[in-house]
Design a protein around this motif. Structure first.
Motif, PDB file in Angstrom:
ATOM      1  N   ALA A 178     -42.626 103.932 -43.770  1.00  0.00           N
ATOM      2  CA  ALA A 178     -41.164 103.918 -43.588  1.00  0.00           C
ATOM      3  C   ALA A 178     -40.702 102.468 -43.705  1.00  0.00           C
ATOM      4  O   ALA A 178     -41.484 101.546 -43.433  1.00  0.00           O
ATOM      5  CB  ALA A 178     -40.809 104.484 -42.215  1.00  0.00           C
ATOM      6  N   PRO A 179     -39.449 102.253 -44.083  1.00  0.00           N
ATOM      7  CA  PRO A 179     -38.978 100.873 -44.299  1.00  0.00           C
ATOM      8  C   PRO A 179     -38.947 100.026 -43.031  1.00  0.00           C
ATOM      9  O   PRO A 179     -38.800  98.810 -43.117  1.00  0.00           O
ATOM     10  CB  PRO A 179     -37.564 101.065 -44.876  1.00  0.00           C
ATOM     11  N   THR A 180     -39.106 100.677 -41.861  1.00  0.00           N
ATOM     12  CA  THR A 180     -39.111  99.917 -40.607  1.00  0.00           C
ATOM     13  C   THR A 180     -40.538  99.669 -40.100  1.00  0.00           C
ATOM     14  O   THR A 180     -40.727  99.137 -39.014  1.00  0.00           O
ATOM     15  CB  THR A 180     -38.309 100.680 -39.520  1.00  0.00           C
ATOM     16  N   GLY A 195     -42.137  96.781 -44.114  1.00  0.00           N
ATOM     17  CA  GLY A 195     -41.209  97.602 -44.901  1.00  0.00           C
ATOM     18  C   GLY A 195     -39.929  96.818 -45.180  1.00  0.00           C
ATOM     19  O   GLY A 195     -39.674  95.771 -44.583  1.00  0.00           O
ATOM     20  N   ASP A 196     -39.108  97.398 -46.079  1.00  0.00           N
ATOM     21  CA  ASP A 196     -37.917  96.690 -46.565  1.00  0.00           C
ATOM     22  C   ASP A 196     -36.898  96.354 -45.476  1.00  0.00           C
ATOM     23  O   ASP A 196     -36.093  95.448 -45.640  1.00  0.00           O
ATOM     24  CB  ASP A 196     -37.203  97.545 -47.630  1.00  0.00           C
ATOM     25  N   GLU A 197     -36.883  97.134 -44.415  1.00  0.00           N
ATOM     26  CA  GLU A 197     -35.826  96.924 -43.408  1.00  0.00           C
ATOM     27  C   GLU A 197     -36.277  96.078 -42.225  1.00  0.00           C
ATOM     28  O   GLU A 197     -35.514  95.881 -41.285  1.00  0.00           O
ATOM     29  CB  GLU A 197     -35.306  98.281 -42.907  1.00  0.00           C
ATOM     30  N   VAL A 198     -37.502  95.603 -42.267  1.00  0.00           N
ATOM     31  CA  VAL A 198     -37.999  94.801 -41.137  1.00  0.00           C
ATOM     32  C   VAL A 198     -37.441  93.387 -41.243  1.00  0.00           C
ATOM     33  O   VAL A 198     -37.494  92.762 -42.298  1.00  0.00           O
ATOM     34  CB  VAL A 198     -39.548  94.786 -41.116  1.00  0.00           C
ATOM     35  N   ARG A 199     -36.865  92.881 -40.172  1.00  0.00           N
ATOM     36  CA  ARG A 199     -36.159  91.606 -40.208  1.00  0.00           C
ATOM     37  C   ARG A 199     -36.774  90.514 -39.317  1.00  0.00           C
ATOM     38  O   ARG A 199     -36.635  89.330 -39.609  1.00  0.00           O
ATOM     39  CB  ARG A 199     -34.696  91.799 -39.724  1.00  0.00           C
TER      40      ARG A 199
END
Lengths: 350, 350
Positions: free
Chosen positions: A24-26, A68-72
């Motif tokens: 998942a993106p997170t 993932g893409d949404e991890v900041r």
């Protein structure tokens, strides 16, 4: 990768499992630098819970491999500490400080299992906290402790409203109880009574801040605590076992209006309503919302103000997990640190 | 003097008893102006406790007749409100706000019994609070309510950490539950859910501040409360019954990290440890330390900011105590006020 699976009570094996990947993106995938065996892992080991091929381990520090893409808030290469419950850290329960009951919460035990070389951590932003840089190797045990036993002992002390000038009884001399002693000391408690009959644990408790040791249990233990507190009982009790006996000892040791913080995973406990009612104590506990405390605990460790890593008295290779379980089951070890062979660096001997 | 004795379950009689006198220098003797029947009096009335010639009554307002040499804060002629537990208000438990577990505490029930014309109140300074002057007659029910049901409902709301913007569920539609609704309103709660299926009690609950009524019980009641709170459960639950069902309903209705304040006298309750543990709620309750709240409650009543006396829906002569018990047992009456014949003034009809 290699990881620990408990097939049935007493049967712990290190086996090949698929390498985790971003789903998942997170998500983040982390390389485990250190994991360990928890007192709560002994419940299924001893047959009190049914393990049934369970992926074991919920305490971990590691290095982020991929996100993932949404991890900041964490990135590949970061050294991270995570809690034993996955949390988004944004839901109303999380923002109230109860990340261990996040509406999207997942227990790391069972579904993930961090007694392994790698782990996929969902909701990476809400679960992991990066350290200020790469830690010195001697800090690793303490950072690992923050992941559960320190965070749990800290929560117990917080739930028991430990504070300056107060008296505290700590029931349970496992790693969490010992961390409760450390937390009570940090929170300014004046009298810290550790209940243990094991000399090595008494010594460790004193090192962490215990001012008194009580060897008696049950009614005699309660009587001893009353003796030490002008007949009134303690202001705060930390319960770190989870049995009927330890819960009742905590409740009976606490003065009216005092606070019991309980974090021992409850097994076959039935609290008698009448005694609770007339006891007039506060009760609070459960799975610790470690994520609430992680940033502060990491800072205390990073600045070398606390040294909870002392609670690990043995270090083994992940491949020797079966021996680690056995050492803890027999109480030869307080807590065993496990390092995957690929990262089996020299941990400072204690 | 005349006073109520319960000989056995269901057998309430008003009989001659010796007039009380000063026995210790900290005693006061008061002339009872009003007393009442408590929900907790129904436990022995229904046979759940063994009454065995018990002197009944623990709620009271009155006029001081005589004081011992060491009494300083009340004097003959003062109108006073007292708590249902005698307290010295100076011991460490009292000064921490838990006067109902004073180290010199005595329950007024049994040993004293205020469903009578006179009562000896030990530790008068620590137990009684004088009103600013002689009250108007219409304030007497409210001042009497402060003695137990209001103080107890208030403590439950305080123990449940009710506060501005919070959601509150009140389990129990007796006088204490209704007072819990009033307290929650005073403390600024936004959502106040009263659980009752009786239309007259629903109306009274709304008058005291309830924003929602839930008629369902058990799992259905819990489901309804979750519906009203975004699926999370309430921040605070007030438990005012004391049964297994009501305690579990309170615990299950509360969100993780929320607070349950329980004041229903516990009967045959066994709380399951595992559910408590994973519920992660706070539990606090027991016999309310009414003395802690009395000064503030008297002020709110005196200034006519609250009107808890509405909870009394019948007034009878002390001589009719048997009828009062029967009316409460059958739930015809929410709460019956009793006045000794000698002082049977006209109480405002409600």
């Amino acid at each position: 990768m290699r990881g620990v699976i408990m097939h049935e009570p007493g049967d712990v094996r290190v086996e090949e499992r698929p390498d985790p990947t971003i789903e998942a993106p997170t998500d983040a995938v982390i390389r485990i630098v250190a994991a360990c065996v928890c007192g709560s892992d002994l419940w299924p080991y001893r047959g009190a819970d049914a393990p049934d091929q369970q992926l074991m381990g919920h305490e971990y520090v590691g290095i982020v491999e991929e996100v993932g893409d949404e991890v900041r808030t964490v990135a590949p290469g970061d050294f991270v500490v995570g809690s034993f419950v996955i949390s988004d850290n944004t839901c109303p329960i999380c923002t109230a400080g109860y990340q261990s009951r996040c509406v999207n919460g997942i227990f790391v035990d069972g579904g993930i299992g961090t007694q392994a070389e790698f782990a996929r951590i969902p909701h990476a932003d809400g679960t992991l906290v990066a350290t200020p840089g790469q830690p010195d190797d001697d800090l690793i045990p303490s950072l690992l402790a923050a992941s559960d036993v320190l965070g749990t002992g800290w929560f117990a002390a917080d739930a028991a409203e430990v504070g300056p000038g107060k008296s505290v009884a700590v029931i349970g001399d496992g790693a969490v109880g010992l961390m409760g002693v450390l937390a009570a000391k940090q929170m300014g408690a004046e009298t810290i009574i550790a209940m243990t009959r094991h000399v090595d644990r008494q010594n460790l408790a004193r090192e962490f801040g215990a001012t008194h040791i009580v060897e008696e249990r049950g009614d005699e233990g309660v009587a001893k605590i009353r003796e030490l507190t002008d007949g009134l009982g303690v202001h705060s009790a930390i319960e770190a076992v989870g049995s009927q006996e330890s819960m009742m000892q905590a409740i009976r040791s606490t003065r009216p209006g005092g606070h019991v913080g309980y974090v021992g995973v409850s097994h076959d406990v039935e609290l008698p309503g009448g005694e609770l009612f007339f006891g007039l104590v506060h009760l609070h506990g459960g799975p610790a919302p470690v994520r609430r405390f992680l940033p502060d605990l990491i800072e205390l460790i990073w600045n070398r103000e606390i040294d909870p890593g002392k609670v690990f008295d043995q270090t083994m290779s992940l491949d020797d997990a079966a021996a680690a379980y056995s050492a803890m089951d027999s109480r030869e070890a307080v807590k065993v640190l496990l390092r995957p062979r690929s990262l089996h660096l020299s941990v400072q001997e204690r």
